[in-house]
Design a protein around this motif. Structure first.
Motif, PDB file in Angstrom:
ATOM      1  N   SER B  45      45.764  54.708  80.801  1.00  0.00           N
ATOM      2  CA  SER B  45      44.955  54.580  79.580  1.00  0.00           C
ATOM      3  C   SER B  45      45.840  54.268  78.390  1.00  0.00           C
ATOM      4  O   SER B  45      45.481  53.464  77.522  1.00  0.00           O
ATOM      5  N   ASP B 166      38.456  50.618  80.460  1.00  0.00           N
ATOM      6  CA  ASP B 166      39.131  51.816  80.977  1.00  0.00           C
ATOM      7  C   ASP B 166      38.180  52.562  81.895  1.00  0.00           C
ATOM      8  O   ASP B 166      37.222  53.178  81.436  1.00  0.00           O
ATOM      9  N   GLU B 167      38.435  52.467  83.181  1.00  0.00           N
ATOM     10  CA  GLU B 167      37.580  53.070  84.202  1.00  0.00           C
ATOM     11  C   GLU B 167      36.100  52.827  83.921  1.00  0.00           C
ATOM     12  O   GLU B 167      35.321  53.755  83.758  1.00  0.00           O
TER      13      GLU B 167
HETATM   14 MG   LIG Z   1      42.883  57.548  81.765  1.00  0.00          MG
END
Ligand SMILES: [Mg+2]
Ligand SMILES: Nc1ncnc2c1ncn2[C@@H]1O[C@H](COP(=O)(O)OP(=O)(O)O)[C@@H](O)[C@H]1O
Lengths: 803, 228
Positions: B45, B166-167
């Motif tokens: 991240s 992000d994910e």
């Molecule tokens: Mg993360």
């Protein structure tokens, strides 16, 4: 974008209905108090502005101690009448100088032909130049010639309508009866002037022109007092003019003293000094001779309104920043989508503006609704929509609105727009959650204000109840004061005395509601002492029911009493020394024997100390006829006796209705100012406390919400509901206690200085402080626990599920 | 398009530096579809945030479309957000007080795109994502997958050159995740949008053209995927 932001703002408000209601409602209350104050200030500053020409009108003020309430020198509106001629002669810049008699008594009886007499107040006698100086607009008659002949009268339109029902009254005749056995003067109506729309400091309902004002007393030793106004050619440099006037005045005094065989230095000693000045008419109202001017009087109210507004703004700021947790994500996302910080600040400012606008709207409604009550209570005539100054009022309102929006909106907007998107988007609101210290500070300020209010109201309550129950030193019930002069042997008095139920009929120059202080200097054992002298009839002191401390009071049994005896009050006795009864003192050439000492009695409000006073029956003491005819009744139920008195009066003076008040009413009136002050502070206290509590309530709601997860985890770890509530309350309790500690000294100083305005006052009481603290702590705990309990008893699983 | 040279990121805590990224150097070209993988806490991240200019590296050089990012002023950075970068988050991060259509409209407002064009672009995107019927609903009235579709629609509507995600499927069931991945692939192949996503799923990573594996702040592997 504006539209969308507006929509979001509305949705947010709707989503947090309670919060929005508290915010807007609180702000509306604060604004309302402020706007009422604004209206009042506007009214008070609008005196004597009804014509452009008034700019060049000046009021003369002489510095003297004649007929002043404390027997000291003041800049008085009443000048010696000879000054009129003096300045006309010596000051070329004055185009016209007019002399205006001061209204006296409690009104004149005005009797039209073939109609009943009515009592009319503020009928004033002027010389022929009055309407040359004051540019009143004549509806009927001619401004320049209306009062050029004697026995003419010009009515205000309102009075013409009241007496005749029409303003077409030129040539009508009115009998003006100035006192009860005045045969009256027939006057011809020669003009009707319009009532100005804004207030005037020179109050009148009618201007008579008897011709008396044209001349000064013949004898140099007698004088006559009246108001003097001058119309100047142009706007004057008052400072410069006052220097000239002072010189002219001193010269005049010197020559006058020379004729009267007094020396200047003899007259002006012990700090007494000569003085004459002008003040622009527009400043006359704001510069009363004694007494505080309106600005000083309303200073506490100004402070209160500002504080109230402050409390509501603080609420706004507090709630907005507390709520910012909920808005953090929005800010983070918007930043990532490409919003400038400025755009975000504007967005949140718009939200504040929106709420302020709603508050302003409610405030306008509230003001409209409250205005009649407010006017009634404070005896003013304020208007809102119909105000002459509506444009400037709207401007002022806009100013207030802009200021409040900015104060309330800017800080939260700044806080919100500063959020770091990464932190927020990571779900880490805590670190993005700023301003806790400030918010706590604001809560403390709110509570300082609220607690100070509670203490203030407690102290005021104690003082007023002390005063209300304090022994006045005389017996004020069953006592009536007829507004009439009284001469010994008056047949009416003799007849009234015979009415059953009437105990005494008497007069005195000094009674509650109408005190006329005459300064005098007496010499006792070679000491000169300044005293207040009061002239009474034989029965006056018993009629008042004063308490004798030593010796006796006047009585018909002692022939001497009508010649040269005197009674002192306690304060005067203290000035003279001990064992006074039987001793003698001098006043001028006259010698008086002290026959008794009475307990001080209050004849003015408790804010004024009782003056050292010498009472005498004889005219040697300087009999001044004042309009006090006192009647003491036998019993509390004196209605029928009063009816008989009125009937007797009417039979004797059919053309002059009887004017009277009870001394009890006069006493209540003397306490009215304090009572009103207490009521308004009471009202403000309640509102400010309510606002602070609402603020605290909303704040604790947000706190509880913010800590939902923490609470849930603590519960899972085994904390009891009670422990959780305790934890939530404690943080607020510290603030409230801190606020109490700070407000104690503040309240102490404020209430002490308030108490110092009373000559008769209580010692600083302790319990209002204690009660304020207990009350504030208890309600704060109660308020917070409402929310804390809710948060504590929640099922922790619910709270954690959404994380 | 993106060039990282010797990027380092550490947090100093009581004088002790704890490194999150070390010596990260790589290049990502226009039109690539990169998946970043690695264990939890590896710094994925952080790397993505640095790429998105949400965080600054402690050390190193970062070139975005030929511009030195560390030298950019805030205004210039915001301009890049407006014109070139679209973000997609694991937690969707839709604005709760806005409807679906308004959420999608928001970035266009900041780009000062005229009203008529905004309307047609929103209509296009809604149509493409089959969400026309849902346009007036609020986020909390949608399922997670639908919310993420709106999130992607919002990122796309400004026509960015790169999407950082992000994910994006971290909170979704596999069927929904698959739909999102197909969408990314299509965007990448048909519209030429560069995509960088962080993912835990081997399967999702396969949709991309390249996989970067990060462990303990260091790039361990950099392999290209040649389709399934
Ligand atoms: Mg993360
Ligand atoms: N503000 C911070 N201060 C200190 N350490 C941090 C901070 N933010 C993240 N970290 C640490 O950096 C590491 C990498 O975090 P992150 O990039 O989110 O990992 P990933 O996304 O790969 O799971 C983690 O070990 C985390 O604890």
């Amino acid at each position: 974008m504006f539209k969308l932001n507006l929509k979001i703002a509305l949705r947010n408000l709707f989503k947090n209905k309670v919060y929005a209601a508290i915010n807007i409602g609180g702000l509306a209350l604060g604004l309302t108090a402020f706007v009422l104050l604004l209206l009042f200030v506007n009214h008070e500053t609008s005196y004597d502005k009804w014509s452009q020409e008034l700019k060049n009108v000046y009021q003369l003020r002489e510095y003297h101690d004649y007929a002043t309430p404390d027997n000291r020198q003041h800049w008085m509106e009443a000048n010696e009448s000879r000054i009129g001629a003096l300045v006309t002669d010596k000051i070329p810049q004055f185009k016209y100088v007019t002399k205006l008699g001061q209204g006296w008594g409690d009104g004149f009886s005005v009797k039209p032909d073939n109609a009943n007499p009515v009592i009319v107040e503020d009928v004033r006698d002027a010389d022929s130049l009055f309407f040359k100086v004051f540019p009143y607009q004549f509806i009927q008659g001619d401004r320049l010639t209306a009062i050029s002949k004697p026995n003419t009268i010009v009515l205000k339109e309102s009075l013409a309508l009241k007496i005749f029902g029409t303003d077409k009254v030129l040539g009508k005749r009115l009998n003006i009866i100035m006192w009860r056995d005045d045969p009256g003067t027939m006057m011809t109506v020669t003009g009707v002037v319009a009532d100005p729309k804004t207030p005037e400091s020179v109050k009148f309902t009618a201007i008579t022109h008897t011709g008396d004002r044209e001349k000064d007393p013949d004898h140099i030793n007698s004088s006559n007092h009246c108001e003097i106004y001058a119309l100047a050619n142009e706007q004057l440099d008052t400072l410069q003019m006052n220097k000239t006037l002072q010189k002219v005045y001193v010269d005049y005094k010197k020559s006058s003293f020379a004729k009267r065989k007094i020396t200047f230095d003899d007259y002006y000693k012990n700090g007494k000094r000569p003085g004459l000045k002008i003040i622009p008419l527009k400043d006359a109202y704001a510069t009363p001779s004694f007494d505080k001017n309106w600005m000083d009087k309303i200073k506490p109210i100004v402070a209160l309104s500002v504080f109230l507004l402050l409390v509501s703004i603080i609420n706004f700021v507090n709630l907005a920043t507390a709520q910012s947790v909920q808005r953090a994500k929005e800010v983070g996302v918007k930043k990532v989508l490409g919003a400038y910080k400025k755009q975000l600040i504007i967005q949140f400012l718009i939200e504040a503006v929106l709420q302020t606008l709603a508050a302003l709207f409610i405030c306008v409604i509230l003001v409209e609704v409250l205005l009649p009550t407010f006017n009634n209570h404070f005896d003013v005539q304020l208007t809102f929509w119909h105000s002459e100054q509506l444009p400037s009022l709207v401007l002022q309102l806009f100013g207030v609105f802009a200021l409040v929006s900015l104060l309330a909106g800017f800080y939260p907007a700044l806080i919100l727009s500063k959020y770091n998107p990464v932190k927020v988007l990571k779900g880490n609101y805590e670190t993005g959650f700023k301003g806790i210290a400030l918010r706590n500070g604001l809560v403390v300020i709110q509570f300082i204000i609220a607690v100070t209010f509670i203490i203030g109201i407690g102290v005021m309550y104690k003082q007023t109840s002390y005063v209300a129950n304090k022994d006045l030193g005389f017996n004020r019930d069953r006592l009536l004061n007829i507004s009439a002069n009284y001469n010994v042997g008056d047949p009416l008095v003799e007849r009234i005395k015979k009415i059953t139920g009437v105990k005494y009929v008497a007069t005195t120059t000094q009674v509650m509601g109408n005190s006329f202080n005459v300064p005098g200097e007496i010499t006792y054992k070679n000491n000169d002492v300044e005293v207040n002298t009061v002239t009474v009839t034989m029965d006056a002191l018993p009629a008042l029911g004063v308490q004798v401390l030593k010796g006796r009071i006047f009585s018909p049994e002692y022939k001497q009493d009508t010649v040269n005896t005197a009674v002192l009050n306690e304060t005067a006795a203290k000035l003279l020394g001990k064992n006074l009864v039987g001793e003698k003192f001098n006043q001028g050439k006259n010698i008086f024997q002290i026959v008794g000492i009475i307990k001080d009695y209050n004849n003015e409000g408790f804010d004024k100390a009782v003056l050292p006073t010498v009472y005498r029956v004889t005219h040697l003491g300087g009999m001044s006829s004042t309009n006090n005819m006192l009647i003491r009744f036998e019993s509390d139920n004196y209605t029928s006796a009063l009816k008989a008195v009125e009937a007797e009066w009417k039979r004797t003076y059919p053309n002059f209705p009887m004017i009277y008040t009870s001394v009890e009413d006069a006493f209540q009136k003397s306490m009215e100012a304090t009572r009103k002050q207490m009521q308004i502070i009471g009202l403000f206290s309640v509102i400010s406390i309510a606002l602070s509590l609402l603020g605290l309530f909303a704040l604790s709601t947000f706190m509880a919400k913010r800590r939902t997860k923490e609470i849930a985890i603590r519960k899972i770890l085994g904390a009891s509901d009670f422990q959780i509530i305790n934890m939530l309350i404690r943080s607020f309790l510290v603030l409230v206690v801190a606020a109490n500690l700070i407000s104690w000294p503040i309240a102490f100083i404020l209430t002490r200085s308030w108490l110092e305005g009373f000559a008769y006052r209580i010692d600083m009481p302790f319990w209002p402080f204690l009660i304020a603290t207990v009350v504030s702590v208890v309600i704060a705990v109660f308020t917070v626990s409402l929310q804390a309990r809710k948060a504590a008893v929640n099922n922790p699983v619910d709270a954690l599920k959404y994380e | 398009m993106i060039k990282l040279q010797n990027i380092e990121k550490y947090y100093a805590n009581k004088g002790v530096k704890s490194y999150i990224l070390r010596h990260v150097s790589t290049e990502i070209k226009q039109g690539e579809f990169v998946s970043i993988m690695g264990p939890s806490g590896a710094g994925k991240s952080t790397l993505l945030n640095i790429l998105g200019m949400l965080e600054e590296p402690t050390y190193g050089e970062y070139n975005f479309m030929g511009e030195d990012v560390t030298a950019l002023k805030e205004r210039q950075r915001i301009e890049l957000y407006r014109n070139h970068i679209g973000f997609v988050f694991q937690a969707y991060h839709l604005i709760d007080e806005m409807t679906v259509a308004e959420n999608i409209e928001a970035p266009l407002l900041y780009k000062k795109i005229p009203g008529s064009e905004r309307k047609s672009r929103i209509a296009d995107v809604l149509d493409r994502f089959n969400m026309v019927a849902k346009k007036d609903l609020f986020p909390n009235q949608l399922s997670g997958g639908q919310q993420q579709l709106v999130g992607i629609a919002r990122a796309l509507v400004a026509q960015p050159s790169i999407i950082l995600a992000d994910e994006p499927t971290g909170n979704l069931q596999s069927a929904q995740a698959e739909q999102i991945m197909e969408l990314f692939k299509k965007l990448n192949e048909e519209d030429g949008i560069t995509i960088i996503q962080v993912t835990h799923s081997e399967k999702n990573a396969q949709y991309g053209s390249r996989i970067l594996t990060i462990e303990d702040g260091v790039i361990k592997e950099d392999i290209s995927v040649n389709g399934l």
